[in-house]
Design an enzyme around this catalytic site. Structure first.
Site, short mmCIF file in Angstrom:
data_model
loop_
_atom_site.label_atom_id
_atom_site.label_comp_id
_atom_site.label_asym_id
_atom_site.label_seq_id
_atom_site.Cartn_x
_atom_site.Cartn_y
_atom_site.Cartn_z
N SER A 157 0.86 -1.20 -0.10
CA SER A 157 0.16 0.08 -0.03
C SER A 157 0.95 1.30 0.09
O SER A 157 1.91 1.22 -0.91
CB SER A 157 -1.07 0.11 1.20
OG SER A 157 -1.85 1.02 1.27
N HIS A 184 -2.53 -1.03 -3.41
CA HIS A 184 -3.60 -0.39 -3.19
C HIS A 184 -3.41 0.83 -4.17
O HIS A 184 -2.52 1.88 -3.85
CB HIS A 184 -3.79 0.39 -1.66
CG HIS A 184 -4.15 -0.67 -0.77
ND1 HIS A 184 -3.96 -0.62 0.43
CD2 HIS A 184 -4.85 -2.14 -0.99
CE1 HIS A 184 -4.41 -1.75 1.04
NE2 HIS A 184 -4.78 -2.84 0.15
N ASP A 277 -4.62 -4.51 6.16
CA ASP A 277 -4.71 -5.39 5.09
C ASP A 277 -3.48 -6.13 4.68
O ASP A 277 -2.32 -5.80 4.51
CB ASP A 277 -5.09 -4.50 3.61
CG ASP A 277 -5.89 -5.33 2.64
OD1 ASP A 277 -6.13 -6.45 2.82
OD2 ASP A 277 -5.54 -5.03 1.31
#
EC number: 3.1.1.61
Length: 334
Positions: A157, A184, A277
């Protein structure tokens, strides 16, 4: 949310103020007109999110992002700048330094229904959900079948583009394992990011398309705002479910699909990023007996996702960024 604006153009600042004023739950905490002032204000009055321009006096948005994310009080950063497409390489550098996303500066005459205003507010809302998320998705329970070759599954991310460039650039030209990356990133930037990463490595990098099969020596990048999964047939598919997760595409969703359907070995890697995540998915991979790696704190632009993995005991190895490519090359030969 409390919002900091970093921009030296009065018209751009006013456009962002007007957009933010349309949401009573948001307020402008402060405005900085250069990167140095932004770093100081983030330390003194940390906002929930920073709207960061890229081109400014003293030092630019990339350097300001880098310093803020390395500070004792890092903040969520959204790049808001004119003509995202023309500044794509700067956007990827800023995301490599820890920025979460990017969007065009809203136009002053846009009004409440204007596309640029709505898109800015949608990005702010998305970051708000990310900051509030408890993290995680449900563990999958079906065992993977034996046989087949290793698949390198990488999740990242904030700070991910730079970390991915480092890893892919460190792999040898004859690296034969397939690679699938879940970063992401907004779908608008996925194609450009794949092209940028392709220029950093001797391997081929391209976006993952519906129905693709992981290919030896090819890195596939998740390329939509839907989740990427591996199917029972060994192909890649995009899915809206689970709809509730704030992370899109979700690393957990992809990792968990591998525990269900991938017929061979998996090497799971979780890199720098905000939130949790991928931590539960990495744990699921380790519980299946796969080798799992998390990036260490010292080399992470944002030590959120790998920290969550370390806390869960999801990572068999916790490594500095500079050692991950060599570890992957060695494991892929086993």
């Amino acid at each position: 949310m409390n919002i900091g604006i970093v921009n030296d153009l009065p018209l751009a600042v006013e456009a962002m103020r007007r957009a933010i004023a349309r949401r009573p739950e948001h307020r402008v905490l402060w405005v900085a007109t250069d990167g140095a002032q932004a770093v100081e204000l983030c330390a003194a009055q940390p906002p929930d999110v920073v709207l960061m321009d890229l081109i400014m006096p003293k030092f630019d948005g990339i350097e300001a992002t880098r310093r803020i994310m390395r500070s004792e009080r890092p903040c969520a950063i959204l790049i808001v700048t004119s003509c995202i497409g023309a500044n794509a390489w700067r956007v990827f550098e800023a995301m490599g330094a820890g920025a979460l996303d990017a969007v065009d500066t809203p136009r002053l005459g846009d009004g409440a229904a204007g596309d640029t205003t709505k898109l800015l507010l949608a990005k702010i809302d998305q970051i708000g959900r990310l900051l509030d998320a408890p993290g995680g998705t449900r563990l999958a329970g079906t065992a993977a079948r034996a046989g087949g070759g290793p698949l390198i599954a990488i999740g990242a991310s904030a700070g991910g583009p730079g970390a991915l460039a480092s890893i892919l650039g460190g792999l040898p030209a004859d690296f034969s394992a397939p690679i699938v990356i879940v970063q992401h990133v907004d779908r608008a930037f996925a194609e450009g990011m794949a092209q940028w990463l392709d220029g950093q490595t001797p391997l081929a990098v391209r976006v993952a398309r519906e129905g693709d099969r992981p290919q030896p020596g090819v890195a596939l990048l998740a390329a939509t705002d839907d989740h990427l999964r591996i199917t029972r047939a060994g192909t890649l598919e995009y899915t809206r479910e689970p709809a509730a997760t704030p992370y899109r595409p979700s690393v957990d969703v992809f990792f968990n699909s591998l525990t269900e359907h991938w017929p061979g070995r998996v090497i799971g890697v979780l890199l720098t990023g905000m939130g949790r995540d991928g931590a539960i998915g990495l744990k699921a991979l380790r519980m299946k007996g796969y080798h799992t790696i998390a990036q260490d704190e010292a080399t992470s632009a944002v030590y959120g996702m790998p920290k969550a993995a370390a806390t869960l005991g999801a990572a068999r190895a916790i490594l500095p960024l500079g050692r991950i490519a060599g570890e992957l090359a060695a494991l892929a030969r086993i």
